[in-house]
Write a protein that holds these residues in place. Structure first.
Motif, PDB file in Angstrom:
ATOM      1  N   ARG A   1      33.951  44.947  42.543  1.00 60.09           N
ATOM      2  CA  ARG A   1      34.561  44.741  43.960  1.00 60.09           C
ATOM      3  C   ARG A   1      35.032  46.203  44.695  1.00 60.09           C
ATOM      4  O   ARG A   1      35.288  47.049  43.782  1.00 60.09           O
ATOM      5  CB  ARG A   1      35.807  43.786  43.890  1.00 60.09           C
TER       6      ARG A   1
ATOM      7  N   THR B   1      35.455  41.606  34.187  1.00 60.80           N
ATOM      8  CA  THR B   1      35.887  42.488  35.361  1.00 60.80           C
ATOM      9  C   THR B   1      36.949  43.445  35.252  1.00 60.80           C
ATOM     10  O   THR B   1      37.456  43.397  34.378  1.00 60.80           O
ATOM     11  CB  THR B   1      36.228  41.501  36.443  1.00 60.80           C
TER      12      THR B   1
ATOM     13  N   VAL C   1      40.377  45.978  45.411  1.00 61.74           N
ATOM     14  CA  VAL C   1      41.003  45.999  44.243  1.00 61.74           C
ATOM     15  C   VAL C   1      42.536  46.613  44.263  1.00 61.74           C
ATOM     16  O   VAL C   1      43.355  45.725  43.710  1.00 61.74           O
ATOM     17  CB  VAL C   1      40.086  46.599  43.241  1.00 61.74           C
TER      18      VAL C   1
ATOM     19  N   SER D   1      39.101  41.279  40.759  1.00 65.08           N
ATOM     20  CA  SER D   1      37.894  41.512  41.516  1.00 65.08           C
ATOM     21  C   SER D   1      37.057  40.203  41.664  1.00 65.08           C
ATOM     22  O   SER D   1      35.914  40.030  41.855  1.00 65.08           O
ATOM     23  CB  SER D   1      36.990  42.263  40.412  1.00 65.08           C
TER      24      SER D   1
END
Length: 287
Positions: A122, A12, A127, A16
Motif C-alpha cells: 500500500r 503485509t 500506511v 496495508s
C-alpha cells in the motif's frame, strides 16, 4: 518453524489492508463458509504469527494482569494470547491460514518453496496515517503524539516492522515466484471482483458469479466495519482500545492528503523517490 505444503500466509507491512485480505483469502479457501466465519473470530481462524510479542514484555504483562482484575476467564484468554505463534499454529488442522507482518527475510527460508503467500502492499503515506490511528487505538503502546511526530518516526524507520521499503522490496523481488501473489491494496479498492478472481485462481479455487457477488458484498466496507468477527472488539473488553478510535477505519486510498502539509508531502515524495530509484517498483497511486 515447520511448514506444511498447504499453508497459506498473508504477509503485509502493518495497515496495508491485512484484515480485509485475510477475510477474503479465508472465505475463498474455505468454500465461502460464511456461517463458520461469523461464528469464529478471524484472529482464531487466521492467527497472527508474531502477535504474542505484544503480550510478553514486563510492562505489557503488568497492564494485562491489572486489566483482568482477577477474572479467571480473562486470565485464561490472555494466557492463550501470550503463547508463541509457532506453538499456536502447530496445533491447527490443515490447511493453516497464517498472518504475519514480518518481512520475508525474517520468515522461514523455505517459505515460498513450500507454501503460498499473498503479499499486500500500500502507498506508505496512507500506511503511515492508518498506522498512526492504530497506535492511538491500542492503548498498550502508550503513544500520545500527533501525526507529524508519528510520521518522523515512520519514515526514519523507528517503528515496529520498519524499514517500510525494505519490507516491500523484498516481496517485490519475489513477485514472479509461482507461490507468491503480490497485490496492491489500491487495486483491491479499485476492482474488488477482479482481485477476488486473482486470489481464487492463485489458490486454485473456482468461483462463480453468485459467489463473487456475495463475497464482494460481504467485503463491502460498511458491512466489513460492522462484522464482529474481524474488528478486534474483544480487545475492548480488556480496556486496550481507545474509545474514540476503531480497528476498521475508512478503507480508502489517498486519505493521507488530509494529514500531510506541503512540507511533509514534499518530504514524503523525496523519500519515496529515493527508495524506488534503481527499481522497477512503482506505487499505483500518484500524489
Amino acid at each position: 518453524m515447520p511448514l506444511r505444503s498447504d499453508d497459506i500466509f498473508v504477509v503485509t507491512f502493518p495497515k496495508s489492508g491485512t484484515t480485509w485480505t485475510q477475510e477474503l483469502v479465508w472465505l475463498i479457501g474455505n468454500d465461502f463458509n460464511y456461517e463458520k466465519a461469523a461464528a469464529k473470530l478471524l484472529t482464531e481462524r487466521f492467527p497472527f504469527l508474531e502477535g504474542s510479542l505484544f503480550f510478553n514484555g514486563e510492562k505489557a504483562k503488568k497492564a494485562l494482569l491489572d486489566s483482568c482484575n482477577g477474572d479467571v476467564v480473562k486470565m485464561k484468554i490472555l494466557e492463550e494470547m501470550s503463547k508463541p505463534g509457532y506453538e499456536v499454529v502447530e496445533k491447527l488442522p490443515s490447511p493453516r491460514y497464517i498472518k504475519s507482518h514480518l518481512p520475508l527475510s525474517l520468515l522461514p527460508p523455505s517459505l515460498l518453496d513450500t507454501t503460498k503467500v499473498v503479499y499486500v502492499a500500500r502507498d506508505p503515506r496512507d500506511v503511515a496515517v492508518s498506522y498512526f490511528h492504530h497506535n492511538r487505538l491500542f492503548t498498550l503502546g502508550g503513544f500520545t503524539g500527533d501525526f507529524e511526530q508519528f510520521w518522523e518516526s515512520f519514515h526514519k524507520d523507528m517503528l515496529d516492522w520498519t524499514p517500510y521499503f525494505e519490507h516491500l522490496k523484498e516481496a517485490w523481488d519475489k513477485r514472479n515466484h509461482p507461490n507468491m501473489l503480490f497485490i496492491f491494496y489500491e487495486d483491491l479498492l479499485k476492482d474488488l471482483p477482479e482481485a477476488v478472481r486473482r486470489v481464487a485462481k492463485f489458490l486454485n479455487k473456482p468461483v462463480n458469479d453468485e459467489q463473487l457477488e456475495r463475497l464482494c458484498n460481504h467485503l463491502n466496507f460498511h458491512n466489513f466495519k460492522n462484522n464482529k468477527s474481524v474488528n478486534n472488539e474483544p480487545m475492548r473488553e480488556f480496556g486496550f482500545l481507545a474509545e474514540n478510535e476503531s480497528f476498521i477505519r475508512k478503507g480508502k486510498a489517498g486519505g493521507w492528503r488530509d494529514y500531510f502539509d506541503e512540507k511533509m508531502a514534499a518530504q514524503a515524495q523525496r523519500w519515496i523517490d529515493d527508495n524506488l530509484r534503481g527499481t522497477d517498483l512503482r506505487l499505483p497511486q500518484k500524489n
